[in-house]
Design a protein around this motif. Structure first.
Motif, PDB file in Angstrom:
ATOM      1  N   ILE A  57       0.838  -1.201   0.000  1.00  0.00           N
ATOM      2  CA  ILE A  57       0.000   0.000   0.000  1.00  0.00           C
ATOM      3  C   ILE A  57       0.870   1.247   0.000  1.00  0.00           C
ATOM      4  N   GLN A  58       1.896   1.274   0.830  1.00  0.00           N
ATOM      5  CA  GLN A  58       2.758   2.452   0.922  1.00  0.00           C
ATOM      6  C   GLN A  58       3.489   2.741  -0.382  1.00  0.00           C
ATOM      7  N   MET A  59       3.995   1.723  -1.018  1.00  0.00           N
ATOM      8  CA  MET A  59       4.866   1.943  -2.170  1.00  0.00           C
ATOM      9  C   MET A  59       4.110   2.124  -3.477  1.00  0.00           C
ATOM     10  N   PHE A  60       2.965   1.468  -3.636  1.00  0.00           N
ATOM     11  CA  PHE A  60       2.338   1.454  -4.954  1.00  0.00           C
ATOM     12  C   PHE A  60       1.026   2.212  -5.049  1.00  0.00           C
ATOM     13  N   LEU A  61       0.313   2.385  -3.965  1.00  0.00           N
ATOM     14  CA  LEU A  61      -1.015   2.963  -4.081  1.00  0.00           C
ATOM     15  C   LEU A  61      -1.083   4.441  -3.747  1.00  0.00           C
ATOM     16  N   PHE A  62      -0.011   5.034  -3.257  1.00  0.00           N
ATOM     17  CA  PHE A  62      -0.003   6.456  -2.961  1.00  0.00           C
ATOM     18  C   PHE A  62       1.066   7.136  -3.799  1.00  0.00           C
ATOM     19  N   SER A  63       1.003   8.445  -3.849  1.00  0.00           N
ATOM     20  CA  SER A  63       2.002   9.175  -4.624  1.00  0.00           C
ATOM     21  C   SER A  63       3.383   8.913  -4.037  1.00  0.00           C
ATOM     22  N   GLY A  64       4.353   8.725  -4.902  1.00  0.00           N
ATOM     23  CA  GLY A  64       5.648   8.237  -4.475  1.00  0.00           C
ATOM     24  C   GLY A  64       6.613   9.309  -4.025  1.00  0.00           C
ATOM     25  N   SER A  65       6.638   9.599  -2.754  1.00  0.00           N
ATOM     26  CA  SER A  65       7.721  10.410  -2.224  1.00  0.00           C
ATOM     27  C   SER A  65       8.842   9.473  -1.803  1.00  0.00           C
ATOM     28  N   SER A  66      10.036   9.984  -1.720  1.00  0.00           N
ATOM     29  CA  SER A  66      11.173   9.112  -1.427  1.00  0.00           C
ATOM     30  C   SER A  66      11.092   8.545  -0.013  1.00  0.00           C
ATOM     31  N   ILE A  67      10.587   9.314   0.936  1.00  0.00           N
ATOM     32  CA  ILE A  67      10.466   8.804   2.310  1.00  0.00           C
ATOM     33  C   ILE A  67       9.447   7.677   2.366  1.00  0.00           C
ATOM     34  N   ARG A  68       8.346   7.822   1.658  1.00  0.00           N
ATOM     35  CA  ARG A  68       7.306   6.783   1.642  1.00  0.00           C
ATOM     36  C   ARG A  68       7.837   5.490   1.022  1.00  0.00           C
ATOM     37  N   VAL A  69       8.631   5.609  -0.024  1.00  0.00           N
ATOM     38  CA  VAL A  69       9.195   4.421  -0.677  1.00  0.00           C
ATOM     39  C   VAL A  69      10.210   3.745   0.233  1.00  0.00           C
ATOM     40  N   VAL A  70      11.027   4.516   0.934  1.00  0.00           N
ATOM     41  CA  VAL A  70      12.028   3.934   1.848  1.00  0.00           C
ATOM     42  C   VAL A  70      11.341   3.221   3.002  1.00  0.00           C
ATOM     43  N   ILE A  71      10.335   3.850   3.599  1.00  0.00           N
ATOM     44  CA  ILE A  71       9.604   3.215   4.697  1.00  0.00           C
ATOM     45  C   ILE A  71       8.887   1.965   4.200  1.00  0.00           C
ATOM     46  N   GLY A  72       8.306   2.033   3.012  1.00  0.00           N
ATOM     47  CA  GLY A  72       7.663   0.859   2.425  1.00  0.00           C
ATOM     48  C   GLY A  72       8.643  -0.269   2.181  1.00  0.00           C
ATOM     49  N   ALA A  73       9.846   0.070   1.704  1.00  0.00           N
ATOM     50  CA  ALA A  73      10.864  -0.958   1.474  1.00  0.00           C
ATOM     51  C   ALA A  73      11.314  -1.590   2.785  1.00  0.00           C
ATOM     52  N   LEU A  74      11.436  -0.786   3.845  1.00  0.00           N
ATOM     53  CA  LEU A  74      11.801  -1.341   5.156  1.00  0.00           C
ATOM     54  C   LEU A  74      10.719  -2.273   5.686  1.00  0.00           C
ATOM     55  N   PHE A  75       9.456  -1.866   5.553  1.00  0.00           N
ATOM     56  CA  PHE A  75       8.351  -2.737   5.974  1.00  0.00           C
ATOM     57  C   PHE A  75       8.345  -4.023   5.148  1.00  0.00           C
ATOM     58  N   PHE A  76       8.618  -3.902   3.853  1.00  0.00           N
ATOM     59  CA  PHE A  76       8.638  -5.079   2.988  1.00  0.00           C
ATOM     60  C   PHE A  76       9.728  -6.057   3.409  1.00  0.00           C
ATOM     61  N   LEU A  77      10.922  -5.549   3.676  1.00  0.00           N
ATOM     62  CA  LEU A  77      12.022  -6.419   4.102  1.00  0.00           C
ATOM     63  C   LEU A  77      11.747  -7.049   5.461  1.00  0.00           C
ATOM     64  N   LEU A  78      11.217  -6.268   6.386  1.00  0.00           N
ATOM     65  CA  LEU A  78      10.884  -6.804   7.706  1.00  0.00           C
ATOM     66  C   LEU A  78       9.781  -7.852   7.606  1.00  0.00           C
ATOM     67  N   GLY A  79       8.807  -7.601   6.739  1.00  0.00           N
ATOM     68  CA  GLY A  79       7.738  -8.576   6.527  1.00  0.00           C
ATOM     69  C   GLY A  79       8.242  -9.863   5.916  1.00  0.00           C
ATOM     70  N   LEU A  80       9.134  -9.758   4.935  1.00  0.00           N
ATOM     71  CA  LEU A  80       9.703 -10.970   4.331  1.00  0.00           C
ATOM     72  C   LEU A  80      10.524 -11.759   5.333  1.00  0.00           C
ATOM     73  N   PHE A  81      11.265 -11.052   6.200  1.00  0.00           N
ATOM     74  CA  PHE A  81      12.034 -11.744   7.223  1.00  0.00           C
ATOM     75  C   PHE A  81      11.110 -12.471   8.200  1.00  0.00           C
ATOM     76  N   ASN A  82      10.037 -11.810   8.643  1.00  0.00           N
ATOM     77  CA  ASN A  82       9.083 -12.455   9.543  1.00  0.00           C
ATOM     78  C   ASN A  82       8.418 -13.647   8.866  1.00  0.00           C
ATOM     79  N   LEU A  83       8.062 -13.494   7.604  1.00  0.00           N
ATOM     80  CA  LEU A  83       7.435 -14.578   6.860  1.00  0.00           C
ATOM     81  C   LEU A  83       8.378 -15.769   6.735  1.00  0.00           C
ATOM     82  N   PHE A  84       9.628 -15.515   6.387  1.00  0.00           N
ATOM     83  CA  PHE A  84      10.606 -16.595   6.255  1.00  0.00           C
ATOM     84  C   PHE A  84      10.856 -17.281   7.600  1.00  0.00           C
ATOM     85  N   ALA A  85      11.044 -16.498   8.663  1.00  0.00           N
ATOM     86  CA  ALA A  85      11.306 -17.082   9.980  1.00  0.00           C
ATOM     87  C   ALA A  85      10.096 -17.870  10.470  1.00  0.00           C
ATOM     88  N   GLY A  86       8.902 -17.365  10.226  1.00  0.00           N
ATOM     89  CA  GLY A  86       7.705 -18.089  10.639  1.00  0.00           C
ATOM     90  C   GLY A  86       7.540 -19.397   9.896  1.00  0.00           C
TER      91      GLY A  86
END
Length: 98
Positions: A57-86
């Motif tokens: 939602i952060q990266m693709f559905l709202f207007s792309g500011s650089s801070i929003r993309v960076v925060i979205g990328a961090l959430f994405f990486l953290l989510g993938l890590f949680n998914l893999f560990a789970g």
């Protein structure tokens, strides 16, 4: 189209949040260590999916500011890590359950 995607991802975030809270509650209340680990791994999977959906939602559905993309990328990486560990822990504890 974008409005429908926001509703779909919003509903998916709410569902995964409910599953995460449910498995967290079950994990803390379980007396058996194997079940506790199994519920905790399911909680990690749910939380990982929730973070990935938030990142989408952060990266693709709202207007792309650089801070929003960076925060979205961090959430994405953290989510993938949680998914893999789970998933890794779920396979480990499901083998112990048998």
């Amino acid at each position: 189209m974008v409005n429908a995607l926001q509703w779909v991802f919003g509903a998916l975030i709410i569902v995964t949040c409910v599953f995460s809270a449910l498995y967290s509650f079950r994990s803390r209340r379980s007396a058996d260590g194997r079940l506790r680990g199994l519920y905790a791994s399911r909680m990690n999977i749910s939380m990982g999916l929730m973070l990935v959906f938030i990142a989408i939602i952060q990266m693709f559905l709202f207007s792309g500011s650089s801070i929003r993309v960076v925060i979205g990328a961090l959430f994405f990486l953290l989510g993938l890590f949680n998914l893999f560990a789970g998933m890794r822990n779920h396979s480990h504890f499901s083998r112990l359950q048998r």
